[in-house]
Design an enzyme around this catalytic site. Structure first.
Site, short mmCIF file in Angstrom:
data_model
loop_
_atom_site.label_atom_id
_atom_site.label_comp_id
_atom_site.label_asym_id
_atom_site.label_seq_id
_atom_site.Cartn_x
_atom_site.Cartn_y
_atom_site.Cartn_z
N LYS A 158 23.85 -98.40 76.72
CA LYS A 158 24.68 -99.12 77.70
C LYS A 158 26.12 -99.25 77.21
O LYS A 158 26.36 -99.29 75.99
CB LYS A 158 24.13 -100.53 77.93
CG LYS A 158 22.77 -100.56 78.60
CD LYS A 158 22.36 -101.99 78.91
CE LYS A 158 21.07 -102.03 79.68
NZ LYS A 158 20.67 -103.42 80.02
N GLU A 200 19.48 -101.10 73.74
CA GLU A 200 18.40 -102.08 73.85
C GLU A 200 17.08 -101.32 73.97
O GLU A 200 17.06 -100.17 74.41
CB GLU A 200 18.55 -102.92 75.13
CG GLU A 200 19.79 -103.76 75.23
CD GLU A 200 19.90 -104.41 76.60
OE1 GLU A 200 20.63 -105.41 76.71
OE2 GLU A 200 19.29 -103.90 77.58
N ILE A 203 13.00 -101.61 78.93
CA ILE A 203 11.91 -102.32 79.61
C ILE A 203 11.42 -101.38 80.72
O ILE A 203 12.18 -101.01 81.60
CB ILE A 203 12.41 -103.64 80.24
CG1 ILE A 203 13.16 -104.49 79.22
CG2 ILE A 203 11.25 -104.40 80.87
CD1 ILE A 203 12.32 -104.98 78.07
N HIS A 208 14.29 -106.82 88.74
CA HIS A 208 15.64 -107.36 88.56
C HIS A 208 15.65 -108.70 89.29
O HIS A 208 15.66 -108.73 90.53
CB HIS A 208 16.62 -106.38 89.21
CG HIS A 208 18.04 -106.71 88.97
ND1 HIS A 208 18.95 -105.79 88.49
CD2 HIS A 208 18.74 -107.85 89.13
CE1 HIS A 208 20.13 -106.35 88.39
NE2 HIS A 208 20.03 -107.59 88.77
N HIS A 235 21.84 -98.35 91.48
CA HIS A 235 22.37 -99.65 91.04
C HIS A 235 23.11 -100.38 92.14
O HIS A 235 23.83 -101.32 91.88
CB HIS A 235 23.27 -99.49 89.81
CG HIS A 235 22.55 -98.84 88.68
ND1 HIS A 235 21.58 -99.50 87.97
CD2 HIS A 235 22.56 -97.57 88.22
CE1 HIS A 235 21.06 -98.66 87.09
NE2 HIS A 235 21.63 -97.50 87.22
N GLU A 275 21.52 -112.71 85.54
CA GLU A 275 20.58 -111.63 85.87
C GLU A 275 19.59 -111.46 84.72
O GLU A 275 19.98 -111.46 83.55
CB GLU A 275 21.34 -110.31 86.07
CG GLU A 275 22.17 -110.26 87.31
CD GLU A 275 22.75 -108.86 87.54
OE1 GLU A 275 22.39 -107.93 86.78
OE2 GLU A 275 23.57 -108.70 88.47
N ARG A 292 30.81 -114.86 89.80
CA ARG A 292 31.35 -114.85 91.17
C ARG A 292 30.23 -115.20 92.14
O ARG A 292 29.05 -115.21 91.74
CB ARG A 292 31.86 -113.45 91.50
CG ARG A 292 30.71 -112.45 91.54
CD ARG A 292 31.08 -111.03 91.83
NE ARG A 292 29.88 -110.23 92.06
CZ ARG A 292 29.18 -109.65 91.09
NH1 ARG A 292 29.57 -109.78 89.83
NH2 ARG A 292 28.08 -108.96 91.36
N VAL A 295 26.93 -111.01 96.75
CA VAL A 295 26.69 -110.52 98.12
C VAL A 295 25.45 -111.21 98.69
O VAL A 295 25.42 -111.66 99.83
CB VAL A 295 26.48 -109.00 98.12
CG1 VAL A 295 26.02 -108.50 99.48
CG2 VAL A 295 27.75 -108.27 97.67
C1 MV4 Z 1 17.84 -102.19 81.74
C2 MV4 Z 1 16.65 -101.69 82.34
C3 MV4 Z 1 15.56 -101.47 81.50
N1 MV4 Z 1 15.63 -101.74 80.17
N2 MV4 Z 1 17.88 -102.45 80.42
C4 MV4 Z 1 21.31 -102.83 83.71
C5 MV4 Z 1 22.42 -102.78 84.73
C6 MV4 Z 1 21.68 -103.19 85.94
N3 MV4 Z 1 22.38 -102.94 87.18
C7 MV4 Z 1 20.45 -102.37 85.82
N4 MV4 Z 1 20.10 -102.45 84.45
C8 MV4 Z 1 18.94 -102.21 83.80
N5 MV4 Z 1 18.95 -102.43 82.48
C9 MV4 Z 1 16.80 -102.23 79.66
N6 MV4 Z 1 16.85 -102.52 78.33
C10 MV4 Z 1 16.64 -101.47 83.73
C11 MV4 Z 1 17.77 -101.77 84.46
C12 MV4 Z 1 17.72 -101.61 85.91
C13 MV4 Z 1 17.74 -100.38 86.47
C14 MV4 Z 1 17.86 -99.29 85.65
C15 MV4 Z 1 17.84 -98.06 86.23
C16 MV4 Z 1 17.73 -97.92 87.62
C17 MV4 Z 1 17.66 -99.00 88.42
C18 MV4 Z 1 17.68 -100.25 87.86
C19 MV4 Z 1 17.63 -101.39 88.67
C20 MV4 Z 1 17.59 -102.63 88.10
C21 MV4 Z 1 17.63 -102.75 86.69
#
Ligand code: MV4
Length: 451
Positions: A158, A200, A203, A208, A235, A275, A292, A295
């Site tokens: 990330k 990280e 997961i 979410h 996203h 989050e 903030r 939405v």
């Molecule tokens: C993650 C994850 C799984 N493992 N981090 C970070 C930004 C946020 N918009 C989505 N994020 C995620 N971080 C770890 N360690 C899964 C997500 C995640 C996600 C990732 C890929 C595609 C769609 C996603 C939707 C929600 C969360």
């Protein structure tokens, strides 16, 4: 007391903020671009100020012109909405320097929460559960490989300044990490001006889930339960609901209390959202904090009966929270879908002139609109043109309300994602609450009719 607010935003959130200001008998100033001159929010405000051209740099990101508008119309406060300058520390600072109330948290808190490595460290110190990872920037691929060995694959690479998944990549082994590191570092540098990366433990199949908080300037804070936002495409959230169909009461309370621990640790004020990622065992991990109004805030309003924009304005005015955690009740179930001017098969934006707009009506239906029945949908801005929110006494009732509402929602003249939303809400997996972040790739079938 705040008597006049400048809304430094556009579209549906500008109309939403103006609606609450009218209820509070606060005068409003809309600032707008040329392309938005005919938009509903401009007419709904008491006064309007043309910022300039339609590009965001000439209008909604033009701090100088926005401050000129605030001075010209003698505003007391600025509401930034979401996106644009809403999480821009410099803008919040300039507001304060110019004697304007910025309706949001302090500038230094905005900056701290905007840096993912910083916010991870802060939350770790506050005792929040984090995804196992490295809370310091990684300089190069070699450092990342050593860190990944200590965590164990699969990992998530990330960007510290990241958002919306930019600079983020799931990585399963060393070779993939070596290849992924530099590309994502370059992308982060290009998009955010900051190439700091961290990793990280990944997961797998997460949900979410986010917690809404309110905090006043006297150390009082409350959580307003959770929103499930797992149904996303690239996203970009598509559908949000409250409460989550997945959490049990124990986890729900634990997440709320963790959110308040964070709020108190950082001295947070105003509305904010924490989050979390939640795994299949209901273990939850801090992801990021948004400083903030979001939405998807309407689903929280529908189950708590609170007006979050009103709460933001009261807190910014120096009022104490008028209720405690015990007073925050929730009832029913709310679902929001985002209506985009885009082709439901290609997802390409579909700007153009709307020739007719027919809205579903009902006691359990709420509209947040950026458009009217003859609007020209501009290619300059985010293609979200409306939000449809429904409420029911139960999740099944809310689902039926959403199905009916979508069946009676007609926008002609442009393509929209309504056919996709109908498919999502009608799928058995949705009814079963099987709403993890891979929902769309698993269940959404394209080749939909585009009218
Ligand atoms: C993650 C994850 C799984 N493992 N981090 C970070 C930004 C946020 N918009 C989505 N994020 C995620 N971080 C770890 N360690 C899964 C997500 C995640 C996600 C990732 C890929 C595609 C769609 C996603 C939707 C929600 C969360």
């Amino acid at each position: 007391m705040i008597e006049k607010i400048l809304i430094a935003n556009r579209g549906e959130i500008a109309s939403r903020i103006i609606r609450t200001c009218k209820k509070m008998e606060i005068r409003t100033v809309a600032v707008h671009s040329e392309a938005d001159s005919d938009a509903p929010f401009v007419k709904e405000a008491d006064e309007a100020f043309l910022l300039g051209g339609s590009k965001v740099q000439e209008s909604y990101l033009n701090i100088e012109r926005i401050m000129e508008a605030a001075k010209t119309f003698k505003c007391d406060a600025i509401h930034p909405g979401y996106g644009f300058l809403s999480e821009n520390r410099e803008f919040a600072e300039i507001c304060e320097k110019e004697g304007l109330i910025f309706i949001g948290p302090k500038p230094e808190v905005i900056e701290k929460m905007g840096n993912k490595v910083e916010s991870r460290k802060t939350m770790e110190q506050a005792g929040l559960p984090l995804v196992p990872g490295i809370s310091k920037p990684l300089e190069n691929a070699e450092e990342a490989i050593r860190a990944a060995e200590s965590i164990g694959y699969p990992i998530m690479l990330k960007a510290s300044a990241g958002g919306g998944g930019i600079g983020m990549q799931a990585v399963s082994d060393e070779a993939e990490l070596r290849k992924a590191f530099e590309g994502n570092q370059k992308r982060a540098l290009m998009f955010f001006g900051n190439g700091d990366m961290f990793i990280e433990k990944r997961i797998v199949k997460p949900r979410h889930i986010e917690i809404q908080v309110l905090a006043d300037h006297y150390g009082e804070s409350v959580y307003l339960w959770e929103r499930e936002c797992s149904i996303q495409r690239r996203h970009q959230k598509v559908l949000e609901e409250a409460p989550s169909p997945f959490l049990n009461e124990v986890t729900r309370q634990k997440m709320g209390e963790a959110a308040l621990k964070a709020v108190q640790a950082i001295g947070y004020t105003n509305a904010g959202t924490l989050e979390f990622l939640v795994d299949e065992n209901q273990d939850f991990f801090f992801l990021e904090m948004n400083t903030r109004l979001q939405v998807e805030h309407p689903v929280t309003e529908e189950i708590t009966g609170l007006d979050l924009v009103e709460q933001q304005i009261l807190i910014a005015s120096g009022e104490k929270l008028a209720f405690t955690q015990q007073d925050v009740k929730r009832s029913g179930h709310a679902i929001e879908v985002r209506i985009y001017a885009e082709d439901p098969n290609t997802f390409f934006p579909s700007p153009g002139k709307i020739t007719d707009l027919k809205l579903p009506e009902g006691n359990n239906v709420r509209h947040e609109l950026a458009i009217h029945s003859a609007s020209i949908v501009s290619p300059f801005y985010d293609p979200m043109i409306a939000k449809l929110v429904v409420k029911g006494a139960s999740r099944n009732e809310a689902i039926e309300e959403m199905k009916d509402a979508l069946d009676n929602y007609e926008i002609t003249g442009i393509k929209t994602n309504i056919p996709m939303l109908k498919q999502i809400i009608s799928h058995e997996a949705f009814a079963n609450g099987d709403t993890t972040t891979d929902y769309i790739e698993k269940y959404y079938k394209k080749s939909l009719p585009t009218t």
